[in-house]
Design a protein around this motif. Structure first.
Motif, PDB file in Angstrom:
ATOM      1  N   GLY A   7     -11.551  47.084  -4.265  1.00 37.30           N
ATOM      2  CA  GLY A   7     -12.290  46.664  -5.447  1.00 37.30           C
ATOM      3  C   GLY A   7     -11.594  47.000  -6.739  1.00 37.30           C
ATOM      4  O   GLY A   7     -11.755  46.298  -7.744  1.00 37.30           O
ATOM      5  N   LEU A   8     -10.794  48.058  -6.751  1.00 36.21           N
ATOM      6  CA  LEU A   8     -10.085  48.440  -7.971  1.00 36.21           C
ATOM      7  C   LEU A   8      -8.781  47.671  -8.131  1.00 36.21           C
ATOM      8  O   LEU A   8      -8.326  47.445  -9.252  1.00 36.21           O
ATOM      9  CB  LEU A   8      -9.795  49.945  -7.949  1.00 36.21           C
ATOM     10  CG  LEU A   8      -9.248  50.562  -9.236  1.00 36.21           C
ATOM     11  CD1 LEU A   8     -10.253  50.433 -10.362  1.00 36.21           C
ATOM     12  CD2 LEU A   8      -8.893  52.026  -9.023  1.00 36.21           C
ATOM     13  N   THR A   9      -8.171  47.249  -7.025  1.00 36.78           N
ATOM     14  CA  THR A   9      -6.868  46.579  -7.079  1.00 36.78           C
ATOM     15  C   THR A   9      -6.987  45.075  -7.254  1.00 36.78           C
ATOM     16  O   THR A   9      -6.211  44.467  -7.997  1.00 36.78           O
ATOM     17  CB  THR A   9      -6.066  46.875  -5.795  1.00 36.78           C
ATOM     18  OG1 THR A   9      -5.993  48.282  -5.601  1.00 36.78           O
ATOM     19  CG2 THR A   9      -4.660  46.310  -5.908  1.00 36.78           C
ATOM     20  N   ALA A  10      -7.952  44.468  -6.558  1.00 38.96           N
ATOM     21  CA  ALA A  10      -8.055  43.006  -6.567  1.00 38.96           C
ATOM     22  C   ALA A  10      -8.137  42.415  -7.969  1.00 38.96           C
ATOM     23  O   ALA A  10      -7.541  41.362  -8.221  1.00 38.96           O
ATOM     24  CB  ALA A  10      -9.260  42.574  -5.723  1.00 38.96           C
ATOM     25  N   PRO A  11      -8.863  43.037  -8.920  1.00 39.22           N
ATOM     26  CA  PRO A  11      -8.919  42.431 -10.260  1.00 39.22           C
ATOM     27  C   PRO A  11      -7.659  42.637 -11.102  1.00 39.22           C
ATOM     28  O   PRO A  11      -7.553  42.047 -12.178  1.00 39.22           O
ATOM     29  CB  PRO A  11     -10.117  43.152 -10.916  1.00 39.22           C
ATOM     30  CG  PRO A  11     -10.872  43.793  -9.804  1.00 39.22           C
ATOM     31  CD  PRO A  11      -9.848  44.127  -8.786  1.00 39.22           C
ATOM     32  N   LEU A  12      -6.735  43.477 -10.657  1.00 40.12           N
ATOM     33  CA  LEU A  12      -5.589  43.823 -11.502  1.00 40.12           C
ATOM     34  C   LEU A  12      -4.482  42.786 -11.434  1.00 40.12           C
ATOM     35  O   LEU A  12      -3.882  42.425 -12.448  1.00 40.12           O
ATOM     36  CB  LEU A  12      -5.017  45.187 -11.101  1.00 40.12           C
ATOM     37  CG  LEU A  12      -5.973  46.381 -11.110  1.00 40.12           C
ATOM     38  CD1 LEU A  12      -5.207  47.650 -10.780  1.00 40.12           C
ATOM     39  CD2 LEU A  12      -6.665  46.509 -12.451  1.00 40.12           C
ATOM     40  N   PHE A  13      -4.165  42.336 -10.236  1.00 46.99           N
ATOM     41  CA  PHE A  13      -2.995  41.484 -10.047  1.00 46.99           C
ATOM     42  C   PHE A  13      -3.351  40.267  -9.198  1.00 46.99           C
ATOM     43  O   PHE A  13      -4.197  40.334  -8.300  1.00 46.99           O
ATOM     44  CB  PHE A  13      -1.862  42.247  -9.348  1.00 46.99           C
ATOM     45  CG  PHE A  13      -1.435  43.498 -10.058  1.00 46.99           C
ATOM     46  CD1 PHE A  13      -0.614  43.431 -11.168  1.00 46.99           C
ATOM     47  CD2 PHE A  13      -1.852  44.739  -9.612  1.00 46.99           C
ATOM     48  CE1 PHE A  13      -0.211  44.581 -11.823  1.00 46.99           C
ATOM     49  CE2 PHE A  13      -1.455  45.892 -10.255  1.00 46.99           C
ATOM     50  CZ  PHE A  13      -0.625  45.812 -11.366  1.00 46.99           C
ATOM     51  N   ASN A  14      -2.698  39.168  -9.485  1.00 51.69           N
ATOM     52  CA  ASN A  14      -2.655  38.000  -8.614  1.00 51.69           C
ATOM     53  C   ASN A  14      -1.345  37.288  -8.939  1.00 51.69           C
ATOM     54  O   ASN A  14      -0.665  37.656  -9.906  1.00 51.69           O
ATOM     55  CB  ASN A  14      -3.893  37.107  -8.795  1.00 51.69           C
ATOM     56  CG  ASN A  14      -4.055  36.597 -10.202  1.00 51.69           C
ATOM     57  OD1 ASN A  14      -3.116  36.052 -10.783  1.00 51.69           O
ATOM     58  ND2 ASN A  14      -5.245  36.772 -10.770  1.00 51.69           N
ATOM     59  N   PRO A  15      -0.948  36.295  -8.142  1.00 51.00           N
ATOM     60  CA  PRO A  15       0.353  35.667  -8.414  1.00 51.00           C
ATOM     61  C   PRO A  15       0.518  35.151  -9.832  1.00 51.00           C
ATOM     62  O   PRO A  15       1.589  35.261 -10.431  1.00 51.00           O
ATOM     63  CB  PRO A  15       0.388  34.521  -7.379  1.00 51.00           C
ATOM     64  CG  PRO A  15      -0.430  35.026  -6.241  1.00 51.00           C
ATOM     65  CD  PRO A  15      -1.534  35.831  -6.873  1.00 51.00           C
ATOM     66  N   LEU A  16      -0.557  34.580 -10.421  1.00 49.42           N
ATOM     67  CA  LEU A  16      -0.469  34.063 -11.786  1.00 49.42           C
ATOM     68  C   LEU A  16      -0.189  35.177 -12.789  1.00 49.42           C
ATOM     69  O   LEU A  16       0.677  35.065 -13.652  1.00 49.42           O
ATOM     70  CB  LEU A  16      -1.774  33.350 -12.160  1.00 49.42           C
ATOM     71  CG  LEU A  16      -1.934  31.892 -11.725  1.00 49.42           C
ATOM     72  CD1 LEU A  16      -3.348  31.426 -12.013  1.00 49.42           C
ATOM     73  CD2 LEU A  16      -0.942  30.995 -12.423  1.00 49.42           C
ATOM     74  N   SER A  17      -0.949  36.268 -12.687  1.00 51.64           N
ATOM     75  CA  SER A  17      -0.816  37.330 -13.676  1.00 51.64           C
ATOM     76  C   SER A  17       0.486  38.107 -13.500  1.00 51.64           C
ATOM     77  O   SER A  17       1.086  38.551 -14.479  1.00 51.64           O
ATOM     78  CB  SER A  17      -2.010  38.284 -13.588  1.00 51.64           C
ATOM     79  OG  SER A  17      -2.049  38.949 -12.341  1.00 51.64           O
ATOM     80  N   VAL A  18       0.937  38.281 -12.260  1.00 50.17           N
ATOM     81  CA  VAL A  18       2.191  39.008 -12.039  1.00 50.17           C
ATOM     82  C   VAL A  18       3.368  38.238 -12.645  1.00 50.17           C
ATOM     83  O   VAL A  18       4.236  38.817 -13.315  1.00 50.17           O
ATOM     84  CB  VAL A  18       2.418  39.249 -10.531  1.00 50.17           C
ATOM     85  CG1 VAL A  18       3.822  39.769 -10.274  1.00 50.17           C
ATOM     86  CG2 VAL A  18       1.395  40.252 -10.004  1.00 50.17           C
TER      87      VAL A  18
END
Length: 520
Positions: A93-104
């Motif tokens: 729950g803490l990691t999922a909102p931090l990064f995704n392919p678009l944001s990275v």
């Protein structure tokens, strides 16, 4: 002033809902697939429950799924129902909102890639340390849930997912999501317009602590948090404050805290918060000097945090029309589509509740007889639910990666869009139409960044020369913005000319040579 605060809160909440809509929709889809197709047993296997790799695996899965701190709430509730440990759930729950392919990808062009990589590894350290300590202090004592009757193959298996999504919409998940939006209202009340511009400058010892107080109630999508990180690096703001904003601003909100309080009680929730704040603030101070950029000239203020403050002042008028205009300007096509789909899910959920009063829908979904095995040579294969669930989750990841190429177009398309935006900005600035120019300047900045990401995405590299040309345009845009805000006509004319020249040099730098193959 009261009227400005009220209309400011309406605008900020409406903007947050529209920005969050695609991620919330993804969260409801993932939760329904987890429940109806994968099931508790396979879900525990997916997250490596009971093994040493549970926490790193939750971190890795969280980085792949495109959800935000609001959209992750229904997924966390489903993970708890499936019997996963508290540490694994909170790590995901803490990691999922931090990064995704678009944001990275976006972040890789904002600063040195080493900085984004360091932040990613530090997030792994955060969830691992907190997860191990939390599970050690509060071991799981609840019984594992029993498996629900499987939904047989065919149309009923698809209907079952939509039924689960509709029910989840009219559940505590939506209430927790609404609670998560209250933090935006709180900040709108306590932070006047532009009041946070000079609060987290580099070298300020209290910057990470001050950012902690703002980041906890904040709602930020992964893209917004990553763009603000880039702005903080470019303006020489505190690196520790940037790390706190990423972890707490993008990964936490009042809704998650309310769910934790109800799910685990105040003692466990307080213990987790103390652990989280200790590790995050400690790492923030540890990262301050090693990652502080040395090739920039520190600015004394930044507009990156204006979105957390009240958007209006007491001397403004026509608040309602301004709210409508800003929402019309900011609403993206994918956000509008997601809002319509969420509305459809809400209608499905209401229909399910009404039908359930006179008809046992669950019994109908699970009572169909399983057909005999297909004869030899028949291509109509029957796939198990867990395979369909796994394919669906991977499909979300693949779609997220594919969207990178749509969101970050080719350099030629970006330059065409920038040419149109440039005309709007420069003509408005020269004619004295400051509001029109101030609206289009952020649009130009966004396309300037997407141009760099598009080049990086297609060549996996972005030269210092190209970074420099884009940075000059960004700096000139910022200077023009300040001149327009201060109503300095001579400076506006000066920076308009400077910006036109900088744009010409950027265009020549990013355009492929006539004899090239079209790649940079």
């Amino acid at each position: 002033m009261f009227e400005a605060i009220i209309w400011g809160a309406i605008l900020r909440v409406a903007q947050a809902v529209s920005q969050a809509a695609p991620f919330i929709l993804t969260g409801y889809i993932v939760a329904a697939v987890f429940r109806k197709w994968i099931g508790p047993t396979n879900l525990r296997k997916l997250f490596g429950e009971g093994t040493w790799r549970a926490l790193p695996q939750a971190w890795a899965l969280g980085m792949l799924l495109p959800v935000c701190s609001l959209g992750v709430i229904p997924v966390m509730r489903e993970m708890k129902r499936a019997g996963l440990s508290s540490g694994t759930i909170l790590a995901f729950g803490l990691t999922a909102p931090l990064f995704n392919p678009l944001s990275v990808l976006y972040g890789l062009t904002l600063s040195e890639p080493f900085t984004i990589l360091s932040f990613s590894l530090c997030s792994l350290l955060v969830v691992t340390v907190i997860g191990v300590v939390f599970d050690w202090l509060f071991p799981r004592t609840a019984d594992l849930p029993s498996e629900e009757p499987p939904v047989p193959q065919g149309i009923r298996r698809i209907v079952g997912v939509f039924v689960a999504m509709g029910r989840e919409f009219w559940s505590w998940s939506t209430i927790y999501i609404l609670i998560g939006l209250t933090g935006i209202v709180l900040l709108n009340v306590i932070l006047p317009k532009g009041s946070f511009q000079s609060s987290v400058n580099g070298g300020d010892l209290w910057a990470p602590v001050l950012m902690t107080g703002v980041a906890i109630p904040v709602y930020a999508t992964p893209m917004l948090a990553m763009s603000q990180l880039g702005t903080m690096f470019q303006h020489g703001n505190s690196v520790g404050a940037a790390f706190v904003l990423l972890i707490l601003g993008a990964g936490l909100n009042f809704g998650i805290m309310a769910w934790m309080l109800c799910a685990y009680g105040w003692k466990r929730s307080a213990g987790w918060m103390v652990l989280l704040l200790s590790v995050v603030i400690g790492l923030g101070y540890a990262l301050e000097k090693p990652l502080y950029p040395t090739d920039i000239e520190a600015a004394d203020h930044s507009h990156a945090f204006d979105v957390y403050c009240c958007p209006f002042t007491a001397d403004e008028t026509a608040y309602a029309s301004q709210v409508v205009q800003k929402l019309n300007d900011d609403l993206r096509a994918e956000e509008l589509f997601s809002l319509y789909v969420l509305l459809a899910i809400a209608v499905i959920g209401l229909a399910v509740r009404l039908i359930g009063r006179s008809f046992d829908l669950d019994r109908w979904l699970t009572s169909a007889e399983t057909p005999n095995d297909p004869p030899a040579g028949n291509w109509d294969l029957v796939l198990p639910n867990w395979i369909l669930g796994g394919v669906s989750i991977m499909g979300l990841v693949v779609a997220s990666v594919a969207m990178c190429y749509a969101y970050y177009p080719s350099p030629e398309e970006c330059l065409d869009e920038i040419f149109i935006v440039k005309g709007e900005v420069l003509s408005a600035a020269m004619s004295g139409n400051a509001p029109h120019a101030l609206y289009w300047i952020p649009v130009w900045e966004d396309w300037n960044r997407r141009l760099q990401v598009g080049v990086y995405l297609r060549g996996m590299a972005l030269s210092d020369y190209h970074r420099m040309k884009a940075r000059i345009v960004r700096d000139q845009l910022e200077m023009l913005e300040h001149a327009l805000e201060d109503d300095e006509h001579e400076e506006v004319a000066h920076y308009t000319r400077q910006l036109a020249r900088a744009h010409g040099r950027l265009t020549r730098a990013y355009q492929p040579a006539p004899s090239s193959t079209g790649k940079l």
